[in-house]
Design a protein around this motif. Structure first.
Motif, PDB file in Angstrom:
ATOM      1  N   UNK A  44      -6.544   0.528  -5.408  1.00  0.00           N
ATOM      2  CA  UNK A  44      -6.522   1.949  -5.730  1.00  0.00           C
ATOM      3  C   UNK A  44      -5.104   2.508  -5.618  1.00  0.00           C
ATOM      4  N   UNK A  45      -4.364   2.030  -4.643  1.00  0.00           N
ATOM      5  CA  UNK A  45      -2.959   2.429  -4.452  1.00  0.00           C
ATOM      6  C   UNK A  45      -2.163   2.114  -5.724  1.00  0.00           C
ATOM      7  N   UNK A  46      -2.344   0.919  -6.268  1.00  0.00           N
ATOM      8  CA  UNK A  46      -1.653   0.536  -7.496  1.00  0.00           C
ATOM      9  C   UNK A  46      -2.140   1.380  -8.672  1.00  0.00           C
ATOM     10  N   UNK A  47      -3.454   1.601  -8.756  1.00  0.00           N
ATOM     11  CA  UNK A  47      -4.007   2.384  -9.858  1.00  0.00           C
ATOM     12  C   UNK A  47      -3.507   3.832  -9.828  1.00  0.00           C
ATOM     13  N   UNK A  48      -3.204   4.336  -8.635  1.00  0.00           N
ATOM     14  CA  UNK A  48      -2.722   5.715  -8.491  1.00  0.00           C
ATOM     15  C   UNK A  48      -1.198   5.816  -8.584  1.00  0.00           C
ATOM     16  N   UNK A  49      -0.552   4.765  -9.061  1.00  0.00           N
ATOM     17  CA  UNK A  49       0.900   4.795  -9.232  1.00  0.00           C
ATOM     18  C   UNK A  49       1.662   4.610  -7.930  1.00  0.00           C
ATOM     19  N   UNK A  50       1.210   3.657  -7.122  1.00  0.00           N
ATOM     20  CA  UNK A  50       1.836   3.343  -5.834  1.00  0.00           C
ATOM     21  C   UNK A  50       1.818   4.526  -4.869  1.00  0.00           C
ATOM     22  N   UNK A  51       0.661   5.200  -4.833  1.00  0.00           N
ATOM     23  CA  UNK A  51       0.454   6.327  -3.921  1.00  0.00           C
ATOM     24  C   UNK A  51      -0.904   6.170  -3.256  1.00  0.00           C
ATOM     25  N   UNK A  52      -0.962   6.519  -1.985  1.00  0.00           N
ATOM     26  CA  UNK A  52      -2.231   6.515  -1.256  1.00  0.00           C
ATOM     27  C   UNK A  52      -2.803   7.924  -1.298  1.00  0.00           C
ATOM     28  N   UNK A  53      -3.923   8.089  -1.991  1.00  0.00           N
ATOM     29  CA  UNK A  53      -4.577   9.395  -2.125  1.00  0.00           C
ATOM     30  C   UNK A  53      -5.650   9.512  -1.060  1.00  0.00           C
ATOM     31  N   UNK A 108       0.695  -0.563   2.475  1.00  0.00           N
ATOM     32  CA  UNK A 108       0.375  -0.896   1.088  1.00  0.00           C
ATOM     33  C   UNK A 108       1.636  -1.090   0.263  1.00  0.00           C
ATOM     34  N   UNK A 109       2.671  -0.316   0.553  1.00  0.00           N
ATOM     35  CA  UNK A 109       3.939  -0.458  -0.158  1.00  0.00           C
ATOM     36  C   UNK A 109       4.611  -1.799   0.118  1.00  0.00           C
ATOM     37  N   UNK A 110       4.310  -2.394   1.255  1.00  0.00           N
ATOM     38  CA  UNK A 110       4.890  -3.700   1.593  1.00  0.00           C
ATOM     39  C   UNK A 110       4.383  -4.811   0.680  1.00  0.00           C
ATOM     40  N   UNK A 111       3.268  -4.566   0.006  1.00  0.00           N
ATOM     41  CA  UNK A 111       2.690  -5.566  -0.898  1.00  0.00           C
ATOM     42  C   UNK A 111       3.177  -5.403  -2.330  1.00  0.00           C
TER      43      UNK A 111
END
Length: 177
Positions: free
Chosen positions: A63-72, A171-174
């Motif tokens: 979901x983080x990737x789908x949201x453009x590298x953002x945690x919603x 999540x950004x570390x991945x």
């Protein structure tokens, strides 16, 4: 209205599962491992918790990737996956220095995250997850809010918001995956 009732039911079931896992982990950890069977049960609990954490972490990452590298954190599915992740990491807080527990947790994490967590980063990820929950009382507060039954969705969203910074960093570390 039906969607709200359905979401509340799912959230309540998730919370009840958390309380059962929390009680099971605490009971196993309070008694000394007097025999191999006790140690195996603790290892199995750690691996199961790691698998649950890996599944939740993978869902959060997708979901983080789908949201453009953002945690919603306002996304209800993200909130529920965050609570699942935190609940499965509860044992890390109690067993932070237990190398056997951490190793078994890591094995479960690697096995269920479909390559997101690998042998080369499992210790870093496990440390990040442990730090997220180690000094927090939020897990206990969330479980009591679930049992109260009032404003459950808001409680989950609030908990997810509290972990947003730590999860975004993790999540950004991945990013290379």
């Amino acid at each position: 209205m039906k969607k709200v009732i359905l979401m509340a039911a799912v959230i309540m079931m998730t919370g009840c599962g958390f309380m059962q896992n929390s009680t099971t982990n605490n009971t196993a950890n309070q008694q000394p491992a007097a025999n191999t069977q006790q140690t195996a049960q603790t290892g199995n609990a750690a691996m199961t918790a790691g698998q649950g954490a890996g599944n939740a972490l993978l869902a959060l990452y997708k979901q983080y990737k789908a949201d453009g590298n953002k945690y919603d954190y306002k996304n209800l599915q993200n909130a529920m996956n965050t609570i699942t992740l935190i609940a499965n990491c509860e044992g890390l807080k109690d067993n932070y220095k237990d190398q056997t527990y951490r190793s078994e947790f890591g094995k479960g994490l690697v096995a269920s995250s479909l390559g997101l967590v690998a042998q080369n980063n499992v210790e870093t990820v496990t440390n990040s997850l442990a730090e997220m929950v180690k000094n927090s009382e939020t897990v206990q507060q969330t479980s009591s809010k679930v049992s109260e039954g009032a404003n459950t969705a808001a409680s989950y969203a609030n908990t997810a918001a509290q972990y947003a910074g730590a999860l975004s960093t993790l999540l950004g570390a991945f990013s290379g995956k």
